[in-house]
Design a protein around this motif. Sequence first.
Motif, PDB file in Angstrom:
ATOM      1  N   PRO A  60     145.152  62.323  78.231  1.00  9.74           N
ATOM      2  CA  PRO A  60     143.813  62.688  77.774  1.00  9.74           C
ATOM      3  C   PRO A  60     143.330  61.729  76.684  1.00  9.74           C
ATOM      4  CG  PRO A  60     145.433  64.112  76.754  1.00  9.74           C
ATOM      5  CD  PRO A  60     146.167  63.255  77.761  1.00  9.74           C
ATOM      6  N   GLU A  61     142.046  61.631  76.561  1.00 10.58           N
ATOM      7  CA  GLU A  61     141.443  60.840  75.486  1.00 10.58           C
ATOM      8  C   GLU A  61     141.054  61.820  74.384  1.00 10.58           C
ATOM      9  OE1 GLU A  61     137.234  58.649  74.698  1.00 10.58           O
ATOM     10  OE2 GLU A  61     138.155  58.324  76.662  1.00 10.58           O
ATOM     11  N   ILE A  62     141.631  61.628  73.198  1.00  9.16           N
ATOM     12  CA  ILE A  62     141.326  62.481  72.059  1.00  9.16           C
ATOM     13  C   ILE A  62     140.889  61.571  70.926  1.00  9.16           C
ATOM     14  CG2 ILE A  62     142.191  64.190  70.414  1.00  9.16           C
ATOM     15  CD1 ILE A  62     144.379  64.859  72.485  1.00  9.16           C
ATOM     16  N   ARG A  63     139.698  61.857  70.391  1.00 10.64           N
ATOM     17  CA  ARG A  63     139.235  61.023  69.282  1.00 10.64           C
ATOM     18  C   ARG A  63     138.521  61.877  68.254  1.00 10.64           C
ATOM     19  NH1 ARG A  63     134.057  57.462  70.467  1.00 10.64           N
ATOM     20  NH2 ARG A  63     132.663  59.102  71.163  1.00 10.64           N
ATOM     21  N   ARG A  64     138.450  61.344  67.062  1.00 10.04           N
ATOM     22  CA  ARG A  64     137.834  62.025  65.929  1.00 10.04           C
ATOM     23  C   ARG A  64     136.536  61.304  65.614  1.00 10.04           C
ATOM     24  NH1 ARG A  64     138.032  66.685  63.421  1.00 10.04           N
ATOM     25  NH2 ARG A  64     138.189  66.594  61.173  1.00 10.04           N
ATOM     26  N   LEU A  65     135.445  62.060  65.515  1.00  6.20           N
ATOM     27  CA  LEU A  65     134.152  61.461  65.223  1.00  6.20           C
ATOM     28  C   LEU A  65     133.309  62.457  64.441  1.00  6.20           C
ATOM     29  CD1 LEU A  65     132.290  58.989  65.719  1.00  6.20           C
ATOM     30  CD2 LEU A  65     131.453  60.175  67.749  1.00  6.20           C
ATOM     31  N   ASP A  66     132.896  62.081  63.243  1.00  9.33           N
ATOM     32  CA  ASP A  66     132.022  62.907  62.405  1.00  9.33           C
ATOM     33  C   ASP A  66     132.540  64.333  62.223  1.00  9.33           C
ATOM     34  OD1 ASP A  66     130.251  60.748  62.144  1.00  9.33           O
ATOM     35  OD2 ASP A  66     129.151  61.332  63.948  1.00  9.33           O
TER      36      ASP A  66
END
Length: 104
Positions: A60-66
């Motif tokens: 899975p693609e997991i990212r942190r944004l704002d």
Amino acid sequence: MIRALWSRAERDHLDDALAQLDGWIREGCLIKRTLVLTDAQHAELTERTKIAADVLNLRPEIRRLDGRTQIKITPRDCDELTDREVTLAARIEDVHRALTHDED
């Protein structure tokens, strides 16, 4: 390469299972969800998700944004959605509930 063809009933089953998971959206061959988590919760969710994803052989693609955690689960080569992707989404929901329930 031989691919199994999903019957309409099997696709409906996956769509029904996905509908039971709050906040998950299907876009073509991927499913996604955005969560509001602290940095510590994000780190914990990411670690637990990696373990479940390894078992299911998914990335899975997991990212942190704002201040938000964005998750995308895509079948390899963007083939048809399978029970593995929906199972991973359910595991992520379990982790999310456990992390945010601790706040209460």
